[in-house]
Design a protein around this motif. Sequence first.
Motif, short mmCIF file in Angstrom:
data_model
loop_
_atom_site.label_atom_id
_atom_site.label_comp_id
_atom_site.label_asym_id
_atom_site.label_seq_id
_atom_site.Cartn_x
_atom_site.Cartn_y
_atom_site.Cartn_z
N LEU A 71 0.71 -1.17 -0.10
CA LEU A 71 -0.16 0.05 -0.25
C LEU A 71 0.94 1.36 -0.01
O LEU A 71 0.26 2.31 -0.49
CB LEU A 71 -0.90 0.03 1.32
N ASP A 72 2.03 1.19 0.54
CA ASP A 72 3.02 2.33 0.78
C ASP A 72 3.27 3.02 -0.92
O ASP A 72 3.31 3.97 -1.06
CB ASP A 72 4.28 1.59 1.13
N VAL A 73 3.34 1.80 -1.77
CA VAL A 73 3.85 2.55 -3.26
C VAL A 73 2.83 2.91 -4.04
O VAL A 73 2.75 3.77 -5.04
CB VAL A 73 4.65 1.30 -4.01
N CYS A 74 1.38 2.71 -3.47
CA CYS A 74 0.40 3.38 -4.10
C CYS A 74 0.28 4.66 -4.12
O CYS A 74 -0.15 5.54 -5.02
CB CYS A 74 -1.11 2.88 -3.62
N SER A 75 1.01 5.32 -3.07
CA SER A 75 1.16 6.83 -2.86
C SER A 75 1.48 7.64 -4.29
O SER A 75 1.25 8.75 -4.41
CB SER A 75 1.78 7.23 -1.73
N LEU A 76 2.37 6.95 -4.74
CA LEU A 76 2.98 7.82 -5.99
C LEU A 76 1.87 7.93 -7.19
O LEU A 76 1.91 8.92 -7.86
CB LEU A 76 4.13 6.79 -6.63
N GLY A 77 0.96 6.99 -7.11
CA GLY A 77 -0.14 7.24 -7.93
C GLY A 77 -0.87 8.48 -7.52
O GLY A 77 -1.22 9.34 -8.52
N PHE A 78 -1.16 8.88 -6.39
CA PHE A 78 -1.91 9.89 -5.80
C PHE A 78 -1.01 11.19 -6.06
O PHE A 78 -1.56 12.00 -6.39
CB PHE A 78 -2.09 9.65 -4.37
N GLU A 79 0.44 11.03 -6.01
CA GLU A 79 1.12 12.11 -6.21
C GLU A 79 1.07 12.43 -7.77
O GLU A 79 1.28 13.73 -8.21
CB GLU A 79 2.64 11.77 -5.90
N ILE A 80 1.09 11.45 -8.69
CA ILE A 80 0.94 11.68 -10.10
C ILE A 80 -0.47 12.78 -10.29
O ILE A 80 -0.50 13.66 -10.98
CB ILE A 80 0.96 10.58 -10.94
#
Length: 234
Positions: A71-80
Amino acid sequence: MPLCLVPPSSSSFCLVSFMGGGERNKDGSKGKMDDEMHPMSLFDSSPRWPLFSIPHTHKHTHIHTHKPCFLDVCSLGFEILEVVPNPEVVVVCCGGGGLLAGVAAALKLSGCGGTRVYGVEPEGACTMQKSLIEKRPVGMSTKSIASGLAPPFAGALTFDLCQRYVEDIVLVTDEEIKRAVSTLYRAGLVVEPSGSAAFAAIANDRIPDIAGKTVVVILSGGNIGKDELVNFPD
């Protein structure tokens, strides 16, 4: 709870040093991991990296199979989405699929159903592409200059999400990755081979129908030292 970070033996020495292990084994090697991924220390005795093997009774957590880590790496999608609210194409490097699956899931579940998300793997380490073809997670003997994209298997969790949300997996050669590293360096960006794969796919026309589109290319990782950069084209 004590935490031990265990990079694979193919990891860049720059990355391993950043993680706190500045010494190699006495024979010059960086250690190894066996076929079942039971980690072993990469370094000889030191306060931060004692010589030990993690017993089989200890839990080995891998981002490709463990939901809280993933779940930690999902944050990059939100940053995009904070920068580009409606990306039409997103290109992500892919090893075990954690970053790719996380970004794809975040985008698709945030309402970007029309966004095409592509994963990029090295030709010599295409575990996710093979898994999608066979419709199940598979392993293979991998070899690539992009060591961070060369795990011996695709994770079950990441495979499932890639199958649902990723448009396609495309492949690039090691030579194309090397040229991408050099091109980015000349532009003032220090990006390791594993982090340059997505750009290599764009530079070598692997991604279809992107003319005039809003395209996001993820460059992930700067774990490369000056001694390693000399091996890349000028």
